[in-house]
Structures are given as C-alpha cells and as structure tokens.
Scaffold this motif. Structure first.
Motif, mmCIF file in Angstrom:
data_model
loop_
_atom_site.group_PDB
_atom_site.id
_atom_site.type_symbol
_atom_site.label_atom_id
_atom_site.label_comp_id
_atom_site.label_asym_id
_atom_site.label_seq_id
_atom_site.Cartn_x
_atom_site.Cartn_y
_atom_site.Cartn_z
ATOM 1 N N TYR A 102 0.825 -1.209 0.000
ATOM 2 C CA TYR A 102 0.000 0.000 0.000
ATOM 3 C C TYR A 102 0.858 1.259 0.000
ATOM 4 O O TYR A 102 0.655 2.167 -0.822
ATOM 5 C CB TYR A 102 -0.931 -0.018 1.215
ATOM 6 C CG TYR A 102 -1.640 1.292 1.437
ATOM 7 C CD1 TYR A 102 -2.646 1.703 0.568
ATOM 8 C CD2 TYR A 102 -1.297 2.122 2.494
ATOM 9 C CE1 TYR A 102 -3.299 2.916 0.759
ATOM 10 C CE2 TYR A 102 -1.939 3.331 2.687
ATOM 11 C CZ TYR A 102 -2.934 3.726 1.824
ATOM 12 O OH TYR A 102 -3.571 4.926 2.016
ATOM 13 N N LEU A 106 1.378 4.030 -2.875
ATOM 14 C CA LEU A 106 1.026 5.405 -2.527
ATOM 15 C C LEU A 106 2.172 6.357 -2.860
ATOM 16 O O LEU A 106 1.944 7.462 -3.372
ATOM 17 C CB LEU A 106 0.679 5.488 -1.043
ATOM 18 C CG LEU A 106 -0.064 6.733 -0.568
ATOM 19 C CD1 LEU A 106 -1.462 6.769 -1.152
ATOM 20 C CD2 LEU A 106 -0.131 6.745 0.962
ATOM 21 N N GLY A 111 0.427 9.744 -4.142
ATOM 22 C CA GLY A 111 -0.592 9.886 -3.113
ATOM 23 C C GLY A 111 -0.080 10.520 -1.838
ATOM 24 O O GLY A 111 -0.862 11.098 -1.077
#
Length: 273
Positions: A102, A106, A111
């Motif tokens: 994750y 990201l 992100g």
C-alpha cells in the motif's frame, strides 16, 4: 459627466485599518488523536472493500499450515509453537505484506502529496493506515487460534491474551511494513520486501525454535513477531509463567514503538521528495 471615486485619483490614499499591520491569526494546529481517528476512519472505509478476500486469504493460509503441521508434530511444545505462530502469521500477512504494498503504491502514484497537504501529523497518517489494515486481522486471528486449539487439543482458557498480542505484534510488524513501502525506491521492491518479511514470519514463527540451528535462532530473536508468538504460546501451559508473558509483550511493545517511529521518519522523508 462621469463620477470617479476619490480613492483612485492621483495622490489620494486609501484608508488603512488600524490593525492592518497585525499578523493574521492561523487556525489551531491539528492535534494528534483527532487526526489519528480521522485517518483511521478514512483508511478503514477504503480497506473495507477488500475485507472479505483479505480475511479469507490470511485465515485460510494459517489454517492450512496448521493442518499440514498436524501430521508432523507430536504435541506439547511443538503444537503450541505451531498454533501461536499461525495465529500471529495472520497479522503478519497484512502488516508486512499488504501494508508494504500500500505505501509503496502510494509513494509511486504521488498519493503522499495529498497527505502532505493535510494538517495532520505524519505519525497520524502512519498509525491510522496501520491500524485500519490491522483491524481486519482480528477475526481471522481469533478463528485461527480457536481452530488450532481444537485441532491440537490445546486449552482455550487463555485466548483473551490475544487482546494484547494482536495489537502489539501488529504494531511492531506494521511499522516495518510501512517503512518497507516508504523507503523502497520502487513499488515492486516494496512488494518484494513485504513478501520476504512475511516469509520470515512464517518460517521463524511457526516452526519450533528449539529445533532450529543456533544461527537461525539468533535471527528468530531479531524478528519482532517472535515475542508475540512466545507470549501466546506460554499461555497454553497448565500453569503459565505470566511474568515471562508480560516480558515478551513488553519487548513486543518496545519494538512496536521503535518500528512505528522508523515508519514516521520514512514518511517524512518520502513526503518531502
């Protein structure tokens, strides 16, 4: 004939408020716990989409390992190690493997720029994401522990200790998983590191430590999840040594604080690049 405001004529001066020279007041700084709760709820809602596959894969993997080990263990300390290690492996699957993926994705997708603009402390982002992903491991870990106790004939009286083992072991492993994802230069490398970490938790946590070579036993002592496994395994005895259980949990908590601090530093480092 046009009328021109006096303020735009040459030599005229606009009226200046008396307090114009004062600095504008900034909004209150975001506090840690409200920010953590907000990030946790947002991440929990995001991860909820994949909760069923997550629970199934993590639980099915650990249950399958216990069924396989049932034919090669003779009970006693070996059975305790297998059940405790398989239970903590459910947490390791998410905290090391999925969390590394994750944060790696990201970082690669930009992100982190979104989180960097939010008025929340970096620690709240790391802890909120780690806590949300780890929350989905609780049902799978409990189911694995109950199934393992029934399969190997172990007592169920002290399963309440999972209320301490799951969050402490999860914090220690989640910090490492987040650091893997944030420090890896590419998401593929973050995935690789997460899978290697989960494999280490599988091989060094499920297998009985006293049957391993000395060098491997030293490596096992360096793995944060080992102390959660040992704490849980000790509770299966007829008269558990609660001082030793608390000692293992204290080590696990200390490692968790250190690993989450490392992940917070890695977040700050990745967010400014």
């Amino acid at each position: 004939m046009s009328v021109v405001p006096a303020g735009v004529l040459p030599g005229s001066a606009l009226p200046v408020a008396e307090d114009a020279g004062d600095a504008a007041e900034l909004g209150p700084r975001a506090r840690m716990w409200p920010s953590l709760a907000a990030v946790y709820r947002a991440q929990l809602s995001r991860a909820r989409v994949a909760r069923i596959p997550l629970l199934f894969v993590a639980t099915f993997q650990s249950v399958g390992i216990m069924i396989m080990m049932r034919g090669v263990t003779d009970g006693g300390g070996e059975a305790r190690a297998v059940v405790a290690g398989s239970t903590v492996l459910v947490v390791a699957f998410v905290a090391l493997n999925l969390l590394a993926q994750y944060f790696g994705q990201l970082r690669a997708s930009g992100g982190l720029d979104h989180y960097a603009t939010l008025p929340v402390p970096p620690a709240a982002v790391v802890l909120g994401a780690a806590g949300a992903y780890a929350s989905f491991t609780v049902p799978g870990a409990v189911v694995t522990a109950v199934f393992g106790c029934v399969l190997f004939g172990l007592p169920l009286a002290h399963l309440w200790v999972l209320a301490a083992v799951i969050p402490l072991a999860g914090a220690a492993l989640a910090g490492l998983g987040a650091a893997f994802g944030l420090l890896a230069p590419r998401p593929e490398l973050a995935t690789l590191l997460g899978q290697l970490g989960m494999s280490a938790a599988l091989l060094l946590g499920v297998l009985p430590g006293d049957r391993m070579p000395t060098v491997v036993q030293y490596a096992r002592d360096l793995l944060p999840s080992t102390y959660g496994v040992e704490a849980f395994a000790r509770t299966f005895g007829a008269h558990p040594d609660w001082a030793a259980v608390l000692g293992d949990l204290a080590v696990c908590a200390g490692v968790g604080v250190a690993s989450l601090a490392l992940a917070t530093w890695a977040y700050r480092r990745a967010a400014v690049r």
